[in-house]
Structure formats: structure tokens, C-alpha cells
Design a protein around this motif. Structure first.
Motif, PDB file in Angstrom:
ATOM      1  N   ASN A   1      24.416   5.689 -30.717  1.00 53.74           N
ATOM      2  CA  ASN A   1      24.247   4.181 -30.578  1.00 53.74           C
ATOM      3  C   ASN A   1      23.868   3.403 -31.465  1.00 53.74           C
ATOM      4  OD1 ASN A   1      27.283   2.795 -29.450  1.00 53.74           O
ATOM      5  ND2 ASN A   1      26.235   1.072 -29.372  1.00 53.74           N
TER       6      ASN A   1
ATOM      7  N   PHE B   1      25.849   6.025 -34.250  1.00 55.03           N
ATOM      8  CA  PHE B   1      27.616   5.810 -34.201  1.00 55.03           C
ATOM      9  C   PHE B   1      27.671   4.862 -33.061  1.00 55.03           C
ATOM     10  CE2 PHE B   1      25.626  10.511 -35.242  1.00 55.03           C
ATOM     11  CZ  PHE B   1      27.290  10.895 -35.970  1.00 55.03           C
TER      12      PHE B   1
ATOM     13  N   ILE C   1      29.805   2.360 -30.837  1.00 56.51           N
ATOM     14  CA  ILE C   1      31.155   2.339 -30.240  1.00 56.51           C
ATOM     15  C   ILE C   1      30.996   0.999 -29.762  1.00 56.51           C
ATOM     16  CG2 ILE C   1      30.952   4.771 -29.555  1.00 56.51           C
ATOM     17  CD1 ILE C   1      29.611   4.455 -26.664  1.00 56.51           C
TER      18      ILE C   1
ATOM     19  N   GLN D   1      36.784   5.569 -26.945  1.00 52.10           N
ATOM     20  CA  GLN D   1      35.655   5.449 -28.545  1.00 52.10           C
ATOM     21  C   GLN D   1      34.906   6.829 -28.045  1.00 52.10           C
ATOM     22  OE1 GLN D   1      35.123   2.669 -29.868  1.00 52.10           O
ATOM     23  NE2 GLN D   1      36.662   1.338 -29.411  1.00 52.10           N
TER      24      GLN D   1
ATOM     25  N   ASN E   1      40.747   6.280 -31.972  1.00 50.64           N
ATOM     26  CA  ASN E   1      39.498   5.376 -32.219  1.00 50.64           C
ATOM     27  C   ASN E   1      37.932   5.721 -31.698  1.00 50.64           C
ATOM     28  OD1 ASN E   1      40.422   3.225 -33.494  1.00 50.64           O
ATOM     29  ND2 ASN E   1      41.721   2.660 -31.826  1.00 50.64           N
TER      30      ASN E   1
ATOM     31  N   LYS F   1      34.499   8.025 -31.371  1.00 56.05           N
ATOM     32  CA  LYS F   1      33.497   8.370 -32.701  1.00 56.05           C
ATOM     33  C   LYS F   1      33.102   9.539 -32.424  1.00 56.05           C
ATOM     34  CE  LYS F   1      34.106   4.129 -33.018  1.00 56.05           C
ATOM     35  NZ  LYS F   1      35.451   3.565 -32.425  1.00 56.05           N
ATOM     36  N   TYR F   2      33.096   9.940 -30.970  1.00 51.23           N
ATOM     37  CA  TYR F   2      32.353  11.364 -30.940  1.00 51.23           C
ATOM     38  C   TYR F   2      32.677  12.289 -29.531  1.00 51.23           C
ATOM     39  CZ  TYR F   2      28.799   8.110 -28.817  1.00 51.23           C
ATOM     40  OH  TYR F   2      27.952   7.792 -27.792  1.00 51.23           O
TER      41      TYR F   2
ATOM     42  N   LEU G   1      35.853  14.758 -36.065  1.00 52.59           N
ATOM     43  CA  LEU G   1      35.083  14.025 -35.049  1.00 52.59           C
ATOM     44  C   LEU G   1      33.556  14.424 -35.094  1.00 52.59           C
ATOM     45  CD1 LEU G   1      37.369  12.649 -32.456  1.00 52.59           C
ATOM     46  CD2 LEU G   1      36.105  11.290 -34.324  1.00 52.59           C
TER      47      LEU G   1
END
Ligand code: AMP
Length: 580
Positions: A132, A135, A137, A215, A295, A297-298, A321
Motif C-alpha cells: 500500500n 500502490f 488502494i 481496487q 480502478n 491497482k494491481y 497492471l
């Protein structure tokens, strides 16, 4: 519960890893004190001593087999302190499905308790904090392809489920996921549904319904992520229909799942059209995941070890991603967290948390030499005594009644985070392929398959999945590699792949045995599409959980059903001419 404090978690991790040796001693002391009344420890004559030296001299190294009689008594309902001071109330069922030999397909039982649950959460929190930081979320949900297998009762009345099921069912886990803003977008009825095909379909549907909020996309192992999106390719139009009409497909027959989904699924023609348009616009499904979940993030899940094979396909679906390899652990307990999440999975390492167990390491290089010459067990070293660049077999003492337990994994020390080692997972210790003097591990097999798969890539085809077998019915015996290939490939290319597989096993024993025909030409058997799905279904039928499933990389002679599935589905077969 409030959201977790990332900085505080990182700070905590830094503190314990700076003082790893002392923390290890303390952890061992705690484990031994709390379980001092356990019959297993009482019989070993520790007499209250909790220092590593006494521990090592009194307590033997063991395998699961050695502990089986103790675990069986627990399963059967003996509540006296056997392996732990407090009675064990839950048992983890682990399917030994990737090791060759007689244990294939048979569940292995391991004690599970609140303390082990807490260490699991600690690992999750730690790696989440590091992820986090890089990246972050936002508020939202996670699309998690997780499947809880049925929890049953043992003869003695204990709850038994796979380790992942035990974790997913726990209310602490759910609260923690919420705090990490990683709450699963699917209802519990979907996660714990009795039919994984139906659960997977509904996970996908929930993901699409909540697409804006998603997310991150997660599964325990990368294999399940790839499987999920391969399935999406097949059912996407049906999913769009469900969303358009607000009516769940008739393929979902489980009443509890239908009831739960009806609360979420409402007619939404705009969303259906949007998804339809997005899917139709993709070229060979490249970048599917960010297209569906704008949206996200990974992607996260275990992507190392035997999961590396799936990375190529995963990257294809993931487009831009990032892929984040999750942590390292097992049903026996967690070991290390991925605290460098931005590294590609191929370079992922796991920093050992010194307070979640007591760890020892058997040097492999030395181990082989010593055990060959002297036939003795090599001496394990402590967590902070390992050396960078060396490979070790890992020994675990956990908070749930395992003492000096040989996990069977080989790891390599890549560096240190403060004073705790960062490990790379190398392979299972058990050799997969061996006929005489040859020794090939799971990693060797994977490297060989990767090498040969490059020839397929030139034809725009790929190896969907693979396994192997030692065929001793021929004289001399030979290796058989089973491949499921994504599409049609001509014979010439496959013949070349077969030769390449044979040449790519570079182990000196194998090469010299091949040269003198002490091992016969390698055989490549290309199986029909869907064969590995049948194998998966077979294991699920035995009660394996999809979230813990790993394709067996070697099928032993006793694993008759899987061998039968493979042999019934052979499309073509080739023998290597690599050694003339
Ligand atoms: P299970 O007990 O079924 O969850 O399987 C645990 C085993 O999976 C470990 O002993 C490893 O062999 C493998 N495993 C777990 N985590 C990882 C990881 N991060 N990378 C590679 N292999 C892993």
C-alpha cells in the motif's frame, strides 16, 4: 474496525527484523512455555528449558509422517495436551497433490489454532502495508477468486477444512480484510458454495457488477487467476446477458447462491452494453483485466515457484497492471512476506517474520555432500546464520504444535532485510523425475518446459498446462512430458519441442544416462484440450479446494486416475531424437 495504519505496521516490521536473533529466541521461548504441558514435548526431556541449544539437542527433526500418529489422536477427539498445551479445535486438510509418490491425492492433516490464524493475519498485514505504501488502494472492494471448501467434522468432532477455508471463514479475517479495504466483492454464499464452477461464474459476475469499485484482483495462487479469465473468455456473453436482464443464468442451481446473487443482480442494460463493447474491442483478450476493472491497482496472488508458468498468460490479461506476488507460507504456517512488492514476481523474495515461528535451515550444498559420504543428517543453522547465495531446506517450529518440522521446501537466501533473511522459493525438496543417476526437480522441469515453449511461442501458441511422468514400463525407462497446447501446432514444431525438452534437462546425471541410453528418449505427449480441467475436476471431487490447487507436476505410478485421464486424452506423441 478502523483502516490499518500502514506506517505503524512498517515500523513494527522494521523493529522486529532489526533484532531477528533475539526475537527468534523469544519466540521459541514463548512457544515452548505455552506448550510445556504437551505430551510430545514432555517426552523429549526438555524439562522446562527453552533455549535454542537445548531445543535442538532434545527435539528431533521430523516429517509429517512422524507426527501422523499424534495428529490422528487429535482428529479422533483426544483432548489431552498432545502437541500443544491448549487443545486443538480445528484441523487443516492439505492436499498433497504435487508430490510424486504414494501420498498423491491423499489429504494430509495439520493442526490449526487461533495463534496460527494470528500469524497469518500478521503476514497479510505486513505485506499489505508495504504494497500500500507503493500502490495505495482507495475505498472499494477486491475481486477475490477464493473458494472455501466444505468444513467438515472429524470423528472426534473437530472442524476440518483446508487451511485457506479455515482462514476465509474466520470473522477476524473478514474484519481485517475490510480494514485493508480488500473486502471480497462476492457474498459468502458464493465463496463457500458447494460447486466451484458456479462460484467462479458468480465471482466474475460480482466483479462486473462492482467493476468501478474493484481496487485489486486476487487469488491465492496465480493459477486460479488465469483459470478465472480463461473461463471469462468462454462465458462473457452469458455474463452480459445476466446483467442486461437482471436474471441469473440457469447454470447456477445452488439455491443459496441464487438467493444471495438476486440481492445484487439488477437489470442494467448500459453496463451489459459497455462490457460487451469493451470485450469486443480487445485483441486476443490482451489487457482484459484493466479494461473490465478500470480502478484496479494491481493483481495479487502467489506467482512464484510452480506458479511462474502462468505469469505469461497473466501478464497478457493484466496488460499494464502490475503483478504482485503474495507471501510465502503453507498450511503449516506462514514464513515470509513480500516486502518489495514492486519487483516482478520472478525476482520476488520473502522476508522472514522472526516472531511468527522458529526457523532453522539445512544447508543443501553441504547437505548433499555430507549425507552422501557420511549418511548423516546435516546440521541446520539458525535464521540469522544463513548465508547469501546458499540454498537451504527450511525447518519450521510453529505455534500450532509442529516442532522442527521439515516442510519439504528448498529456499535460497537472496539478501537480508535488516537482520532477517530474504528468501527465494526454489522448489519442493522431493525430486520429481529420477530414473537412475538423474535428479530433476520441479524447477528443472519448469525450466525445460519454458525453453521448449519458446518454440511454440513462435507459432503464437502456448502451453496451457503440463505435467510429467517417469515411464518405467519401457526398457530403459524414460521421461514423459504431457502438454496441453492452446491451439493447433504442426508435427515438425512439436517434434522440435520434444527434442528441446530432452536437451534442456541439463542435470549431469540425466545427460550422461541419456548418452549411454541408460535413460530412453524423452516422450512428449500432447493431450486434448480440456484434459487439465478434467484433472482439476478430479481433485475437486476428492475434496481439494480450488484456492489451494496446484497442478501435480509429476504423476506417480500409483496415481492411477490422473494417469488414466492423461492417457485417455492423448492427441499425438513424439519421441526425442536429441541424443541420436
Ligand atoms: P499448501 O499447504 O497447500 O498451502 O501449500 C504450501 C506449499 O506451497 C509450500 O510448502 C510451497 O511449496 C508452496 N508455496 C507457498 N507459498 C509459495 C510462494 N510464495 N512461492 C512458491 N511456492 C509457494
Amino acid at each position: 474496525m478502523e483502516t490499518v495504519d500502514v506506517d505503524e505496521l512498517i515500523e513494527e516490521f522494521e523493529t522486529i527484523t532489526k533484532d531477528a536473533e533475539r526475537i527468534q529466541r523469544e519466540t521459541l521461548r514463548k512457544i515452548l512455555e505455552e506448550n510445556a504441558s504437551a505430551e510430545y514435548l514432555q517426552n523429549l526431556g526438555l524439562n522446562g528449558r527453552t533455549d535454542p541449544e537445548s531445543f535442538k539437542s532434545c527435539v528431533p527433526l521430523v516429517t509429517h509422517e512422524d507426527l501422523q500418529p499424534y495428529i490422528q489422536r487429535i482428529i479422533d477427539g483426544d483432548i489431552s495436551p498432545i502437541l500443544t498445551g491448549k487443545p486443538i479445535t480445528t484441523i487443516s486438510r492439505r492436499h498433497v497433490i504435487y508430490i510424486s509418490g504414494t501420498t498423491q491425492g491423499k489429504p494430509k492433516f495439520l493442526p490449526f489454532n487461533d495463534e496460527l490464524m494470528e500469524t497469518t493475519l500478521q503476514i497479510f498485514r505486513t505485506s499489505y502495508a508495504f504494497r500500500n505504501r507503493e500502490f495505495p488502494i482507495g475505498k472499494g472492494k477486491a475481486l477475490q477468486f477464493i473458494y472455501g471448501s466444505k468444513q467438515s467434522k472429524t470423528k472426534g468432532g473437530l472442524n476440518a477444512g483446508t487451511a485457506t477455508t479455515n482462514v476465509y471463514r474466520s470473522s477476524t479475517f473478514k474484519a481485517e480484510m475490510k480494514a485493508m479495504q480488500s473486502q471480497c466483492c462476492s457474498p459468502d454464499e458464493v465463496i463457500f458454495g458447494p460447486d466451484f464452477h458456479q462460484s467462479l461464474y458468480c465471482h466474475l459476475l460480482c466483479g462486473l457488477i462492482f467493476r468501478e469499485e474493484i481496487q485489486l484482483v486476487f487469488s491465492t495462487f496465480a493459477h486460479s487467476l488465469v483459470h478465472a479469465f480463461r473461463t471469462f473468455e468462454l462465458v462473457w456473453e452469458e455474463l452480459c446477458d445476466d446483467i442486461r436482464e437482471g436474471v441469473l443464468s440457469s447454470r447456477i442451481t445452488v439455491p443459496s447462491i441464487r438467493a444471495a446473487m438476486s440481492k445484487i443482480l439488477k437489470p442494467n442494460p448500459e453496463l451489459a452494453d459497455l462490457i460487451h463493447k469493451k470485450c469486443s474491442g480487445l485483441s486476443n483478450w490482451y489487457g482484459l483485466i484493466p479494461e473490465l476493472f478500470p480502478n484496479a491497482k494491481y493483481l495479487s496472488g502467489i506467482m512464484t515457484g510452480s506458479m511462474e508458468h502462468y505469469l505469461k498468460k497473466l501478464r497478457h490479461y493484466a496488460g499494464d497492471l502490475p503483478l504482485m506476488s503474495a507471501d510465502y507460507g503453507s498450511s503449516e504456517g506462514w514464513i515470509g512476506a513480500n516486502v518489495n512488492p514492486s519487483l516482478p514476481p520472478e525476482l520476488a523474495t520473502f522476508a522472514v517474520l522472526p516472531n511468527i515461528g522458529y526457523f532453522e535451515f539445512i544447508p543443501q550444498r553441504l547437505g548433499n555432500l555430507e549425507s552422501q559420504v557420511l549418511c548423516i543428517e546435516p546440521k541446520p543453522v539458525g535464521l540469522t546464520e544463513v548465508k547469501v547465495g546458499e540454498e537451504y531446506e527450511i525447518i519450521v517450529t510453529n505455534v500450532a504444535g509442529l516442532y522442527r518440522y521439515r516442510l519439504g521446501d528448498v529456499v535460497k537466501v537472496m539478501g537480508f532485510h535488516n537482520s532477517t533473511p530474504e528468501l527465494k522459493f526454489i522448489c519442493r525438496r522431493n525430486l520429481l523425475l529420477t530414473i537412475n543417476i538423474d535428479k530433476n526437480t520441479e524447477k528443472d522441469l519448469q525450466l525445460s518446459v519454458d525453453e521448449a515453449a519458446q518454440l511454440l511461442a513462435e507459432e503464437k501458441q502456448e502451453v496451457v498446462d503440463f505435467t510429467s511422468h517417469v515411464d518405467l514400463s519401457t526398457d530403459p525407462g524414460h521421461y514423459v512430458i504431457f502438454w496441453e497446447v492452446s491451439g493447433e501446432v504442426n508435427d515438425e514444431v512439436l517434434k522440435e519441442c520434444c527434442n528441446c525438452l530432452d536437451r534442456s534437462f541439463v542435470d549431469a546425471g540425466y545427460v550422461s544416462a541419456r548418452k549411454v541410453n541408460a535413460i530412453g528418449p524423452l516422450e512428449l505427449r500432447v493431450v486434448l484440450k480440456g484434459t487439465f480441467q478434467q484433472i482439476l475436476d478430479h481433485y475437486l471431487g476428492l475434496g481439494a479446494a480450488l484456492s489451494q490447487f496446484k497442478t501435480p507436476r509429476c504423476v506417480g505410478p500409483t496415481n492411477k486416475t490422473v494417469l488414466q485421464i492423461l492417457c485417455n486424452n492423448i492427441g499425438k506423441s513424439y519421441f526425442s531424437t536429441a541424443y541420436g
